[in-house]
Design an enzyme around this catalytic site. Structure first.
Site, PDB file in Angstrom:
ATOM      1  N   SER A 743       4.786  -7.645 -13.108  1.00  0.00           N
ATOM      2  CA  SER A 743       5.658  -7.974 -11.985  1.00  0.00           C
ATOM      3  C   SER A 743       5.709  -9.467 -11.662  1.00  0.00           C
ATOM      4  O   SER A 743       6.384  -9.867 -10.718  1.00  0.00           O
ATOM      5  CB  SER A 743       5.215  -7.198 -10.738  1.00  0.00           C
ATOM      6  N   LYS A 786       2.405  -6.189  -0.957  1.00  0.00           N
ATOM      7  CA  LYS A 786       2.892  -7.522  -1.314  1.00  0.00           C
ATOM      8  C   LYS A 786       3.670  -8.150  -0.159  1.00  0.00           C
ATOM      9  O   LYS A 786       3.511  -9.333   0.137  1.00  0.00           O
ATOM     10  CB  LYS A 786       3.769  -7.428  -2.556  1.00  0.00           C
TER      11      LYS A 786
END
Length: 877
Positions: A743, A786
């Site tokens: 990612s 996140k």
């Protein structure tokens, strides 16, 4: 082939006359080779041995020079050798097979060094086998095989030993004679004449072979003795083997004497117990065995065992009646029956099906966690409806309906997955309190043995049931809330796989008849509410994951931590540290400062420790009469109690002023975090360096990012040949932490593009997403953690894949309101949103993006759609 070695003294057919014995027909017998040739010594032996000999493979036995040995052969190949070769020459090569299980070994399966032997006697037995009496002559080495059918034949060369005459040889000879004499004394199967014979042997070589042939050596050790060239080395090796054998026999005698003493003690105890029984009978008292059996009978009757368990208990009890109380098996059976009747076969607690009560209890103990609370309330609601509508079951009484509901499949196996400190374990205690069930916790971290779950079979000494059965016996309830903590940390090795044993425990279709190895009768686990906890799912095997209902617990936001501290942690620490309510309180500013400056975690475990530290210091001041009034702790007071601030916010704006630096968002076991991606360039030739302890997946993402930028160089306003004279270095700080995952792709592309275009990344932006070579942005996992990490460090804009739009609902509403989310499908959209105006910094070349990139247009409209997949970044220490 060769059969078992017999004793020469026990062979009726071994006589001195050429006549038929009772065992078979004597084919021939010969005199000693020395007598025939009138020679003696090794020279005589060499002269008798041809360089072309028939080979007789031996199984499980090694023949030494100067040794006599009877052999029995039955394989056709060996019989052919006797019938064809012996009439011509009575000297054959005896070589041992490497694997005694092979019936007819090939040349490659036979040792190279053997013994040339003279056949003195051949006798055909009535059963078709042939018996030989052979005498070893000299060592030989097989140079090559010249015939394999109908029997083996080979060219050989004589290998005489090196005979040394020195003090060392004399000392070794005496040592071997002494050790062999001790061995004969300890071993009851060796005749005493062997020790006398060895003591009278003056030839060191003959002594070595005599002792080696008399010992019970392993085949490899026996062959090694034959292959050693030096007589001195043979004696040295023999000394080592004799020492080992003598030590083993002495230990055996010691154990035997101890066992004899134990037997005498047990015999004495038996007589005393019999006398005690006789005295008790005279006094009209009941003996110990009868009391044990009567007590067990009563407990078996009251335990409510299942049908199979009842039969097994009665069978063991009958065995116990016929067994003396001093027998070792008596205590084993008694322990087994005691366990069986102690289990909660019919003992249950009545569920509290009051939904409002359960909701209040869960809210009292935990803040948030709405998904888990709703799942528990749903479970109670279903059971309440099934019980309330019992009237619809015609012809059944209330107790019958209650019993049927209790026996029906519950199928509740929950798995709480989340970072440490978010309340997984304590939530299990709250669920037990809300449902009025007993609570039992089993820690599985580091468990590697399958028997820890299933138990040990009773055939083993010290066997015991598995920890599941032990826990149920201890809790005395058939339907507790059973928490299997840290299920993701189970190990596996040669002792078994505990995760495989859990498949039956956690399967509602199978655990109705869970069979522990020790108990060996089925026990019903279907009424147990199993709750497992884990930090990550990756280490849990997929068959086990399939049996559990996964519920994710995310890390807490800053506001949630403050509310948890106000409502739960502060009152608990004040009580645990002996303070009165109102004596000490914390302002919201102080708690928020603790969260920001003194802890860095997904849960609240360290936050509670810091609160407890303040409470303890305040309690010490009260005990020392330094405080006379109640106190309110504010943010400015924290350095006095907790010391200097431990964590500081990253100065993002300063670090992003230079082109080539971008902020990425990562997921860790303790929640979300941010990572800086720093790219720089220098003169070179197409070098691309990656540092920061990156995993393979992350390295591949970096390579894909560079390839994408190079393929789009013209559209990005970069000289297409820029890489010819440049080296690029991409570094992710915090190099002591391993990093991996796909990612970070968009962040790497942005950092490289920023470096080469001279446009810095906007200081308020964090990003996450996987990229492809076609410029697509694929979805990622761990979005909530996140985003919370971005909010914690002050970022107000997050670039994320468009396919993760649905995951924004998991983010708390107050965080969503404060954040700006840029949903992208392509890298062009990422660069358009992330890059700022060009600067005069020397890090870039001052070019600007093409209009297509500024507008976020797709670079390849005909590109195929890349497959999506849930991916997770890992950053773990």
């Amino acid at each position: 082939m060769i059969g078992d070695q017999d004793n020469l003294d026990d062979m009726l057919w071994y006589d001195d006359e050429n006549e038929e014995s009772d065992d078979g027909e004597v084919v021939f017998e010969s005199e000693s080779y020395n007598e025939i040739n009138g020679e003696s010594g090794q020279e005589a032996e060499k002269s008798m041995i041809s360089d072309d000999l028939p080979v007789l493979p031996l199984r499980g036995v090694v023949v030494y020079p100067m040794m006599w040995l009877p052999l029995t052969i039955g394989q056709q190949r060996s019989i052919n050798l006797v019938e064809d070769a012996l009439p011509e020459s009575r000297i054959i090569a005896l070589v041992t097979s490497r694997d005694e299980s092979v019936e007819e070994p090939l040349p490659a399966e036979i040792y190279e060094i053997g013994t040339a032997a003279q056949v003195h006697r051949v006798l055909k037995a009535p059963d078709g086998t042939i018996r030989l009496a052979v005498q070893g002559l000299e060592r030989i080495r097989i140079r090559e095989y010249i015939q394999e059918k109908p029997y083996l034949r080979a060219r050989v060369e004589v290998l005489p030993e090196t005979v040394e005459e020195s003090l060392e040889v004399e000392a070794l000879t005496r040592a071997v004679q002494d050790l062999f004499r001790r061995l004969v004394e300890l071993d009851g199967q060796m005749p005493d004449e062997l020790a006398v014979m060895a003591a009278n042997v003056e030839n060191a070589r003959q002594l070595a072979y005599l002792v080696a042939s008399s010992m019970r050596l392993e085949l490899a050790d026996a062959q090694q003795m034959l292959e050693i060239d030096s007589v001195q080395e043979k004696l040295l090796r023999l000394t080592q083997l004799l020492n080992k054998e003598v030590d083993v026999l002495e230990l055996g005698h010691k154990i035997q004497s101890q066992a004899q003493g134990e037997m005498e003690r047990m015999q004495r105890d038996f007589f005393l117990r019999e006398q005690l029984k006789a005295i008790q009978r005279e006094l009209g008292e009941e003996d110990e065995q009868a009391a044990d059996i009567r007590e067990l009978e009563e407990r078996i009757e009251a335990a409510g065992l299942s049908e199979e368990a009842q039969k097994e208990a009665q069978r063991e009890l009958n065995r116990m009646r016929r067994m003396p109380i001093q027998a070792a098996e008596y205590s084993v059976i008694k322990t087994y029956l005691d366990l069986m009747v102690s289990l909660p076969w019919q003992k249950t607690t009545e569920d509290n099906l009051d939904i409002n009560h359960a909701r209040n209890v869960l809210n009292e103990d935990h803040y948030g966690l709405d998904e888990i609370k709703d799942r528990i309330l749903e479970y109670l609601a279903v059971r309440k409806l099934r019980f309330d509508r019992k009237d619809e079951r015609t012809g059944e009484g209330e107790e019958d309906v209650r019993d049927k509901i209790r026996r029906e499949r519950e199928g509740v196996v929950l798995c709480f997955v989340g970072p440490p400190g978010v309340g997984k374990t304590s939530l299990g205690i709250s669920i037990a309190r809300a449902t009025n069930r007993k609570f039992v916790r089993l820690a599985l971290g580091g468990v590697r043995d399958e028997a820890e779950i299933r138990g040990f079979r009773r055939t083993y000494i010290g066997a015991m049931p598995g920890r599941v059965i032990q826990s149920l016996r201890r809790i005395e309830s058939k339907n507790p809330v059973f928490m299997l903590d840290e299920v993701d940390k189970l190990g596996r090795d040669f002792r078994g796989d505990p995760t495989s044993a859990l498949l039956e425990v956690l399967d509602p279709e199978q655990n109705r008849e869970f069979r522990d190895h020790y108990l060996d009768v089925p026990f019903d686990l279907s009424q147990v509410m199993f709750i497992t906890t884990a930090n990550v799912l990756d280490t849990i095997p997929s068959p086990l994951r399939d049996r559990m209902e996964i519920i994710q617990l995310s890390s807490y936001t800053e506001d949630e931590k403050v509310k948890i501290a106000e409502g739960y942690l502060v009152p608990r620490q004040i009580k645990e540290n002996g303070l009165r309510a109102g004596e000490l309180s914390f302002t919201e500013t102080a708690l928020r400062e603790m969260v920001q400056g003194y802890t860095r975690e997904a849960g609240v475990r360290n936050l509670e420790r810091e609160i407890g530290k303040v409470c303890r210091k305040f309690a010490a001041r009260i005990a020392a009469d330094e405080v006379s009034e109640d106190m309110v702790i504010d943010a400015v007071d924290l350095p006095i109690y907790l010391g200097k601030r431990k964590f500081f916010s990253e100065e993002i704006a300063d670090r992003l002023q230079i082109p080539g630096v971008a902020v990425g968002l990562s997921w860790t076991m303790t929640g979300g975090d941010i990572l800086f991606f720093e790219a720089t360039k220098m003169p070179g030739r197409k070098g691309f360096v990656l540092t920061g302890q990156l995993g393979d997946v992350m390295k591949e993402s970096a390579q894909a990012a560079l390839s994408y930028v190079r393929s789009r160089a013209r559209d990005l306003g970069i000289d297409p040949s820029f890489f010819q004279d440049l080296d690029i270095h991409l570094h992710i700080p915090a190099g002591s932490l391993p990093k991996d995952g796909p990612s970070a792709g968009v962040t790497m592309v942005t950092a490289i593009a920023s470096l080469l275009t001279g446009r810095p990344v906007k200081s308020n932006i964090g990003m996450t997403g996987e990229v492809t070579l076609r410029g697509k942005v694929l979805p990622i996992g761990g979005l909530k953690e996140k985003v919370l990490a971005a909010a914690r460090v002050g970022l107000d804009t997050v670039i994320l894949p468009k396919r993760n739009e649905a995951d924004l609902e998991d983010i708390p509403e107050n965080v969503r309101d404060e954040m700006n989310f840029v949903l992208v499908d392509t890298v062009d959209e990422v660069l358009a949103a992330a890059l700022d105006a060009p600067t005069n910094d020397a890090g870039g070349n001052g070019v600007v993006l093409s209009p297509a990139v500024q507008d976020g247009a797709l670079n390849q409209d005909d590109a195929e759609e890349e497959p999506s997949g849930q991916q997770v970044d890992y950053v773990s220490s």
